[in-house]
Design a protein around this motif. Structure first.
Motif: not given
Length: 220
Positions: A162-171
């Motif tokens: 979930k946290r990695e997914h949030d980082v992907v969206v932010a990128i």
């Protein structure tokens, strides 16, 4: 169309005088069609529509001063807009989609047989959109490719936490590491660690590829 008592009024817009003459001669000889005017570019098309009140405009794409896409958009924004058929030699995906989004009711290539161009004019005047078979296939192929890319991207991103997914969206939103840390309440070192893990997990080389993957998945 047999019930129509007056001919379809057509305006031909093309910067090539020979093309205009050829289309006028061909369409004026077709049943139920009358060419009422010509224009040499998209700018002249506005005045020609005012002067001749056509039902259908045959619009070239690449013209001086005002191109066909811009002219189509302007004509379709009028209170009583004519229908527009784009007739061009340029059949790139961008041209097709831009023309349709601008309000064109048809997209034909200039190598379309004359009888089919006449049929297209009648159909569009009657409220039936028309695309050449080659264009229809191109759009279908594009849609299939996009659907496949979406499915593959969603499946790939599903392997992330979930946290990695949030980082992907932010990128994908264009945030740098400091901005990601601030928005997700992470230290800069933690953000860098997540980005590194994402690249490794997804077998990607850089942040741009992460952003493109997120775009394919509909996240940006």
């Amino acid at each position: 169309m047999a019930a129509m008592t007056s001919p379809v009024r057509v305006l031909v817009v093309d910067d090539d005088a020979l093309v205009r003459a050829g289309l006028t001669m061909m369409l004026d000889g077709a049943s139920g069609i009358a060419v009422v005017g010509e224009a040499a570019d998209g700018d002249q098309a506005q005045a020609a529509v005012d002067a001749h009140a056509p039902d259908v405009v045959l619009m070239d794409l690449r013209m001086p001063r005002v191109d066909g896409i811009t002219a189509t958009r302007r004509l379709r924004a009028r209170p009583r807009p004519p229908e527009v058929i784009v007739l061009t030699t340029f059949d790139t995906d961008d041209n097709i989609l831009h023309a349709l989004r601008a309000g064109a009711s048809g997209f034909l290539l200039k190598d379309t047989p004359p009888a089919r161009i006449a049929d297209a004019v009648r159909l569009v005047a009657a409220g039936e959109p028309i695309l050449s078979p080659r264009i229809t296939r191109r759009l279908m192929d594009r849609a299939a490719v996009q659907a496949g890319a979406y499915s593959r991207a969603k499946a790939t991103l599903a392997t992330l936490s979930k946290r990695e997914h949030d980082v992907v969206v932010a990128i994908a939103q264009g945030q740098n590491n400091a901005e990601i840390g601030a928005s997700l309440d992470m230290t800069l070192a933690t953000v860098k660690s997540h980005v590194s893990h994402i690249l490794t997990k997804l077998a990607l080389d850089n942040r741009t590829q992460i952003a493109l993957l997120a775009h394919d998945a509909g996240l940006a």
